[in-house]
Scaffold this motif. Sequence first.
Motif, PDB file in Angstrom:
ATOM      1  N   GLU A 286      43.736 -10.148  16.111  1.00  0.00           N
ATOM      2  CA  GLU A 286      42.326 -10.025  16.425  1.00  0.00           C
ATOM      3  C   GLU A 286      42.157  -9.258  17.718  1.00  0.00           C
ATOM      4  N   ALA A 287      41.042  -8.566  17.831  1.00  0.00           N
ATOM      5  CA  ALA A 287      40.689  -7.962  19.116  1.00  0.00           C
ATOM      6  C   ALA A 287      40.351  -9.111  20.065  1.00  0.00           C
ATOM      7  N   PRO A 288      40.349  -8.859  21.389  1.00  0.00           N
ATOM      8  CA  PRO A 288      39.909  -9.919  22.301  1.00  0.00           C
ATOM      9  C   PRO A 288      38.419 -10.215  22.072  1.00  0.00           C
ATOM     10  N   THR A 289      37.951 -11.309  22.612  1.00  0.00           N
ATOM     11  CA  THR A 289      36.546 -11.687  22.431  1.00  0.00           C
ATOM     12  C   THR A 289      35.631 -10.863  23.335  1.00  0.00           C
ATOM     13  N   TYR A 290      34.492 -10.482  22.772  1.00  0.00           N
ATOM     14  CA  TYR A 290      33.521  -9.711  23.549  1.00  0.00           C
ATOM     15  C   TYR A 290      32.282 -10.560  23.828  1.00  0.00           C
ATOM     16  N   TYR A 291      31.832 -10.527  25.083  1.00  0.00           N
ATOM     17  CA  TYR A 291      30.586 -11.201  25.469  1.00  0.00           C
ATOM     18  C   TYR A 291      29.549 -10.134  25.774  1.00  0.00           C
ATOM     19  N   SER A 292      28.406 -10.189  25.158  1.00  0.00           N
ATOM     20  CA  SER A 292      27.384  -9.162  25.362  1.00  0.00           C
ATOM     21  C   SER A 292      26.645  -9.411  26.682  1.00  0.00           C
ATOM     22  N   PRO A 293      25.888  -8.396  27.156  1.00  0.00           N
ATOM     23  CA  PRO A 293      25.169  -8.562  28.430  1.00  0.00           C
ATOM     24  C   PRO A 293      24.179  -9.730  28.398  1.00  0.00           C
TER      25      PRO A 293
ATOM     26  N   SER B 296      31.699  -8.164  28.693  1.00  0.00           N
ATOM     27  CA  SER B 296      33.114  -8.122  29.055  1.00  0.00           C
ATOM     28  C   SER B 296      33.971  -8.538  27.880  1.00  0.00           C
ATOM     29  N   ILE B 297      35.245  -8.187  28.001  1.00  0.00           N
ATOM     30  CA  ILE B 297      36.225  -8.570  26.996  1.00  0.00           C
ATOM     31  C   ILE B 297      37.157  -9.602  27.611  1.00  0.00           C
ATOM     32  N   VAL B 298      37.315 -10.726  26.922  1.00  0.00           N
ATOM     33  CA  VAL B 298      38.167 -11.796  27.438  1.00  0.00           C
ATOM     34  C   VAL B 298      39.121 -12.240  26.334  1.00  0.00           C
ATOM     35  N   PRO B 299      40.434 -12.112  26.521  1.00  0.00           N
ATOM     36  CA  PRO B 299      41.367 -12.582  25.496  1.00  0.00           C
ATOM     37  C   PRO B 299      41.878 -13.993  25.782  1.00  0.00           C
ATOM     38  N   GLU B 300      42.859 -14.411  25.002  1.00  0.00           N
ATOM     39  CA  GLU B 300      43.351 -15.784  25.098  1.00  0.00           C
ATOM     40  C   GLU B 300      44.114 -16.038  26.399  1.00  0.00           C
ATOM     41  N   GLU B 309      31.696  -9.331  35.005  1.00  0.00           N
ATOM     42  CA  GLU B 309      30.656  -8.441  34.521  1.00  0.00           C
ATOM     43  C   GLU B 309      31.288  -7.090  34.212  1.00  0.00           C
ATOM     44  N   ASN B 310      30.956  -6.514  33.075  1.00  0.00           N
ATOM     45  CA  ASN B 310      31.439  -5.182  32.715  1.00  0.00           C
ATOM     46  C   ASN B 310      32.935  -5.000  32.938  1.00  0.00           C
ATOM     47  N   SER B 311      33.717  -5.956  32.523  1.00  0.00           N
ATOM     48  CA  SER B 311      35.146  -5.868  32.810  1.00  0.00           C
ATOM     49  C   SER B 311      35.985  -6.129  31.577  1.00  0.00           C
ATOM     50  N   VAL B 312      37.218  -5.652  31.641  1.00  0.00           N
ATOM     51  CA  VAL B 312      38.186  -5.880  30.579  1.00  0.00           C
ATOM     52  C   VAL B 312      39.293  -6.746  31.160  1.00  0.00           C
TER      53      VAL B 312
END
Lengths: 379, 404
Positions: A286-293, B296-300, B309-312
């Motif tokens: 899976e891609a990592p999880t994305y949180y929207s603004p 933002s993108i947050v993995p396990e 904010e606005n981060s990978v």
Amino acid sequence: MNNLHGIVFGYSTEHQQGLRELVDHRTAPSIPFGGRYRLIDFVISIMTNAGVTDIGVLMEERYQSLLDHLGAGKDWDLSRKLGGLKLLPPFALAESHRHKGSNNYFGVMDALSSVRTYVERIRQDYVAIADAMTVANFDLAKVFENHLQMGADVTAVCLPDDRYLDATVRFKFGQDGWATDVKICKDGSLQHAEGIAGLGFYILSKELLLSMIDDCAEHGEYDFESGVLLRHLSELKIGSYIVPVFAARPETTQLYYELSMKLLDSQVRRDLFPRDRTVKTKVRDEAPTYYSPDSRSKNCLVADGCYIEGDVEDSIIFRGVKIHPGAKVKGCILMQDTVVEAGAELQCVITDKDTRIKEGRMLMGHESYPIVISKGSEV
Amino acid sequence: MGNRKNVVAMILAGGQGSRLYVLTTKVAKPAVPFGGKYRIIDFPLSNCINSDIDTVGVLTQYRPQELNAYIGNGQPWDLDRNDGGVHVLQPYMTGSTGEWYKGTANAIYQNMDFIEQYDPEYVVILGGDHIYKMDYAKMLDQHKRQNAAATIAVIEVEWEEASRFGIMSVDSENRITEFVEKPKEPKSNLASMGIYVFTWSKLRDYLNADEANPNSKNDFGGDIIPAMLAAGETVVAHKFDGYWKDVGTINSLWDANMDMLINPQLDAFGSDWKVYTRNPTAPPHYIGKNARVEHSIVPEGCEIEGDVENSVLFHSVMIGEGAKVRYSVIMPGAVIDPGAVVEYAIVAEDAHVAAGAHVGADPKDTHPDKWGIAVVAAGVTIGKNRTVEPKDMIDSDLADKEAK
């Protein structure tokens, strides 16, 4: 070669009806837990983390999802030429060991007698037997070391605190450390009884296990605790090893909900997921999880592959969940690939895999009785 | 030996990536983490398996250890095969001779025996430093349809950018009429993506001739393609219109990571063309009671108590309460202590930014000449209350400082 072999009872032994919809499509050890795991992952990881190379998993019914999950054991490094993972579905010839007219094992000794030839062929001298419903993470290598050092016949893994376990067995130990009494109650009424709670996780020698399988078969005993521990209390040296960690066995939907929410506690997460004893599970790319603004999330455990555009609070979110803008999720457990559409509101709801909550729907359960939405349904 | 293969892919992964500076002092560029859970080489490897290419050679040279360990038996990409699969190819000694790869063409030349054992019809040559999803099967189809000796993937670039690339001029049937490396006055805006399909029997001849030529730089773009054009071979362009990004510099690496946040073209979340990677074993991530996570993108494995904010983020990153992470790339295992600020920065694996430290700056607050992405190298500790200026690259620990 590690001298310990693992046998896992990969079916629900007792109160599985209390798990309601969660076991409609699967056997209880295959219930998804903690955002990305199945219950059985914990026991298997405990074993592999202790260097156990050979593990047999006994299955009984509705085991298709378990087969799919475990596969050849590759994700646990158990896909081996010699040893590795051995899946043991119910064996037709074992009918002779069972009561006529029933498809279920009557107890673990009954189950083991149906795979006696497998037990005979175990390469190791010692065997760890465990219930696949146990959610815990402890160092089994230390338990084994202690077993050998003490010269015990059987070592029972025990807990100082069994709030989340519904212990079905409790021990009293004498001055010398050997058990002097075993209390057994399969319906959980030992909650407030005296004695040290057992986890249902034991180590004994292969030789003893084989002789006990025969002894139980001859005497009409089916259960390990009553047929082996209690019946032979005076002859066997039954020791204990206390693991001071969070341990649980979610045997009802309410307990499942309560335990899942415990994962939001950082101490519980440290107990269950220490970095040096990782819990392995089937990989889903899976891609990592994305949180929207515009998303808002607080106090939640979230797996990979989610797309979060709404509000999530106090919840466990499994892989691939989509929460659309304006949706509100509080105190929920959303399993794999659940979709919560725009404006829907969920509170104290467990959604099984592949469910879809349509736009604007409102579902409200209570902590004491969470609503469960069955696998694949649409609300 | 093995069965005959129609196509063999060769990934050129030997580059140091020196323009990534402190990020590649210990690892080769293709092994650099990207996009929350990937490494750069996951993209060409996944493209191969998704394009039904199951025989892949990965040519390594610079700092190969981590890349070798990462690729392993190829299982994450479904490339653990008895027949074919992925193979890591290092420069080697032959008798008393043997040498490093002199150029991209020489790297393939030195591994001709590897290719020959599969007796392929076609060879696909790929780089290990671009982020894109591409179906090489479509390119192969065009190659066969036009009966080409070589097919080069091209992408339209902005005209003002064109002089940075190898530029192709094509006729009405996409046959390449001219190829100029970094032209001052470009006649076309079709840039080479460094992706080639060759008919193996043709390429073999040109590689042999190229090796015999002492004046050659042994490079595909600079030597092999011009030689083929000069000899009148059919060389065609395959137009690609998806997302494609070079990640060879700190800025482009940061840009490409930020693109992951708003990139329907790359569609990291689409399931029909997955990018495979070696998955870490980590529990789901936890978003704390006072945390704020936006765009933002947050993995396990992450534990987030602060603002993101606005981060990978990559796996197992810890962000303490009250810490602020904005417009940044935080690589696996990095720890940002409570109250620290990280903005417009790349923080590499297992680095530690202590409380009160401030890494990077917002371009709004900085003179344009002084602004750039701040970089903290792997394993480095930025002590309490220390400041890392924009454009700085920190590759050794900074000691704690008293708070002002």
